[in-house]
Design a protein around this motif. Structure first.
Motif, PDB file in Angstrom:
ATOM      1  N   ASP A  85       0.851  -1.398   0.738  1.00  0.00           N
ATOM      2  CA  ASP A  85       0.043   0.062  -0.222  1.00  0.00           C
ATOM      3  C   ASP A  85       1.643   1.035   0.047  1.00  0.00           C
ATOM      4  O   ASP A  85       1.949   1.738   1.253  1.00  0.00           O
ATOM      5  N   SER A  87      -0.386   4.274  -0.894  1.00  0.00           N
ATOM      6  CA  SER A  87      -0.757   5.551  -0.291  1.00  0.00           C
ATOM      7  C   SER A  87      -0.919   5.993   0.723  1.00  0.00           C
ATOM      8  O   SER A  87      -1.650   7.237   1.076  1.00  0.00           O
ATOM      9  N   PHE A  90      -0.083   9.007   1.828  1.00  0.00           N
ATOM     10  CA  PHE A  90      -1.152  10.449   1.224  1.00  0.00           C
ATOM     11  C   PHE A  90      -2.128  10.112   1.583  1.00  0.00           C
ATOM     12  O   PHE A  90      -3.197  11.203   1.687  1.00  0.00           O
ATOM     13  N   VAL A  91      -2.671   9.303   2.346  1.00  0.00           N
ATOM     14  CA  VAL A  91      -3.974   9.274   2.876  1.00  0.00           C
ATOM     15  C   VAL A  91      -3.721  10.759   4.276  1.00  0.00           C
ATOM     16  O   VAL A  91      -4.560  11.145   4.197  1.00  0.00           O
ATOM     17  N   ASN A 128      -8.687   0.788  -2.443  1.00  0.00           N
ATOM     18  CA  ASN A 128      -7.495  -0.163  -2.851  1.00  0.00           C
ATOM     19  C   ASN A 128      -8.198  -1.656  -2.689  1.00  0.00           C
ATOM     20  O   ASN A 128      -7.556  -1.455  -3.611  1.00  0.00           O
ATOM     21  N   THR A 143      -2.609   1.308  -5.484  1.00  0.00           N
ATOM     22  CA  THR A 143      -1.918   2.835  -4.279  1.00  0.00           C
ATOM     23  C   THR A 143      -1.450   4.194  -4.850  1.00  0.00           C
ATOM     24  O   THR A 143      -2.099   4.942  -4.409  1.00  0.00           O
ATOM     25  N   LEU A 144      -0.754   3.526  -5.698  1.00  0.00           N
ATOM     26  CA  LEU A 144       0.484   4.824  -5.584  1.00  0.00           C
ATOM     27  C   LEU A 144      -0.842   5.792  -7.221  1.00  0.00           C
ATOM     28  O   LEU A 144      -1.202   6.678  -6.754  1.00  0.00           O
ATOM     29  N   VAL A 146      -3.938   5.922  -6.148  1.00  0.00           N
ATOM     30  CA  VAL A 146      -5.409   6.766  -5.460  1.00  0.00           C
ATOM     31  C   VAL A 146      -4.263   7.581  -4.790  1.00  0.00           C
ATOM     32  O   VAL A 146      -4.917   8.408  -4.404  1.00  0.00           O
ATOM     33  N   GLY A 147      -3.156   7.519  -4.434  1.00  0.00           N
ATOM     34  CA  GLY A 147      -2.696   8.503  -3.738  1.00  0.00           C
ATOM     35  C   GLY A 147      -2.082  10.242  -4.806  1.00  0.00           C
ATOM     36  O   GLY A 147      -1.978  10.647  -3.636  1.00  0.00           O
ATOM     37  N   THR A 148      -1.536   9.386  -5.747  1.00  0.00           N
ATOM     38  CA  THR A 148      -1.459  10.453  -6.332  1.00  0.00           C
ATOM     39  C   THR A 148      -2.421  11.785  -6.587  1.00  0.00           C
ATOM     40  O   THR A 148      -3.442  12.337  -6.711  1.00  0.00           O
ATOM     41  N   THR A 151      -3.637  13.728  -3.811  1.00  0.00           N
ATOM     42  CA  THR A 151      -3.118  14.887  -4.292  1.00  0.00           C
ATOM     43  C   THR A 151      -4.000  16.062  -4.449  1.00  0.00           C
ATOM     44  O   THR A 151      -4.136  17.433  -4.144  1.00  0.00           O
ATOM     45  N   ASP A 261       3.430  12.642   3.371  1.00  0.00           N
ATOM     46  CA  ASP A 261       3.240  12.006   2.753  1.00  0.00           C
ATOM     47  C   ASP A 261       5.200  11.410   3.492  1.00  0.00           C
ATOM     48  O   ASP A 261       5.286  10.069   2.964  1.00  0.00           O
TER      49      ASP A 261
END
Length: 337
Positions: A85, A87, A90-91, A128, A143-144, A146-148, A151, A261
């Protein structure tokens, strides 16, 4: 004719001689992290006895470690089931922003704002999980991604830090000291770690998580709902990231996108260090906590000794490489038995 190996066995009464090199490597793979932590404590205590070796500084170390431990514990669950995971950092940043926004922009009460923020964190974890288990997207990519996206959504919500309209009761969540002068985040950390350890080691769902991580096909054939177990792991990671983001905003007294982050690399380093602690390369909560302490003690000791700030990323990256290496070593020797 008797060969040398037979003679060696006979010389020790029919038993094979101890392979000290192998025994040493096995010991290193299991207990090297604990020995390293103890050596760090001794070293910094000798170098700065009046500053490092004090109750106030140890409480400071625990306080600094608390947020990393919470987010790393959630990450541990996803790694237990064999997924990644990327993300979580970022979460944490996104939740830290919107929980303050709920209070400042929407005017919601503190506890409703926190409850909504934690629910959003769980929801992001479930997203995710769905992408990985149902859509079958690789966990690293999904997951990357979703994290992006978070942002960009965060910048749409507020391009600037939110620092007004924050109740004092919210900042006291992290800055307060309710019992024995111990910072509140330490109690949050201990409570969450205890709950997650209990779930993983003392409940049916925890046993299923470990079964999925050990052999997913065997777990599926035994009737375990693999997809549900993985979604639970991702939801837990989202919840822990949300708790970290909430406490971080409480500590800073503002909601600022991007401040969480950096916890991603710390969390991964701690979890992989933990997998090389006490067990043969298995991810577990106690090991993750030990890994977090190694990071926190190192950062704290270097700062006290006046090391340049550029030493921190060097130390962090080196610890991550060491952690993955020790974890691989532990797995290799466990498989060779």
């Amino acid at each position: 004719m008797i060969n040398r190996s037979d003679a060696a066995v006979a010389a020790v009464g029919g038993r094979k001689p101890i392979d000290w090199r192998r025994a040493g490597l096995v010991f290193l793979s299991r207990y090297g992290t604990i020995v390293g932590l103890l050596l760090m404590l001794v070293f910094f205590s000798i170098m700065a006895p009046n500053t490092f070796f004090s109750r106030a500084n140890f409480l400071n170390i625990l306080s600094q470690a608390s947020l990393t431990a919470i987010i790393a514990a959630g990450l541990t669950y996803t790694l237990v089931v064999g997924e990644f995971d990327l993300s979580v950092g970022f979460v944490a940043s996104f939740i830290g922003l919107i929980v303050v926004g709920f209070m400042s922009y929407q005017g919601l009460p503190i506890w409703i704002s926190i409850a909504l923020a934690l629910a959003v964190g769980i929801g992001l974890g479930l997203i995710n999980g769905v992408l990985v288990t149902k859509v079958r997207i690789n966990a690293v990519i999904s997951t990357l991604g979703v994290g992006t996206m978070l942002t960009g959504i965060g910048f749409s919500y507020s391009a600037f830090p939110i620092a007004s309209g924050i109740p004092r009761a919210f900042t006291n969540l992290s800055l307060g000291r309710v019992l024995f002068g111990v910072p509140n985040p330490v109690f949050f950390m201990l409570g969450i770690l205890l709950i997650l350890w209990t779930i993983l080691n003392r409940t049916d769902i925890g046993q299923k998580m470990q079964a999925v991580g050990a052999n997913i096909e065997a777990a599926r054939l035994s009737g375990i709902r693999v997809d549900r177990i993985k979604m639970f792991a991702f939801a837990t990671a989202g919840f822990c990231a949300a708790v970290t983001g909430t406490l971080l905003s409480s500590l800073l007294g503002s909601g600022t996108l991007g401040v969480g982050d950096g916890y991603l690399l710390d969390a991964f380093a701690a979890v992989f260090l933990g997998s090389a602690t006490l067990r043969d390369g298995q991810f577990h909560i106690v090991g993750t906590f030990v890994g977090v302490l190694i990071l926190a003690v190192g950062f704290n000791g270097l700062a006290i000794l006046g090391a340049p700030s550029n030493f921190q990323p060097i130390y962090k990256g080196g610890i991550l490489i060491l952690a993955v290496g020790m974890s691989a070593l532990a797995r290799r020797y466990a498989a060779a038995r």
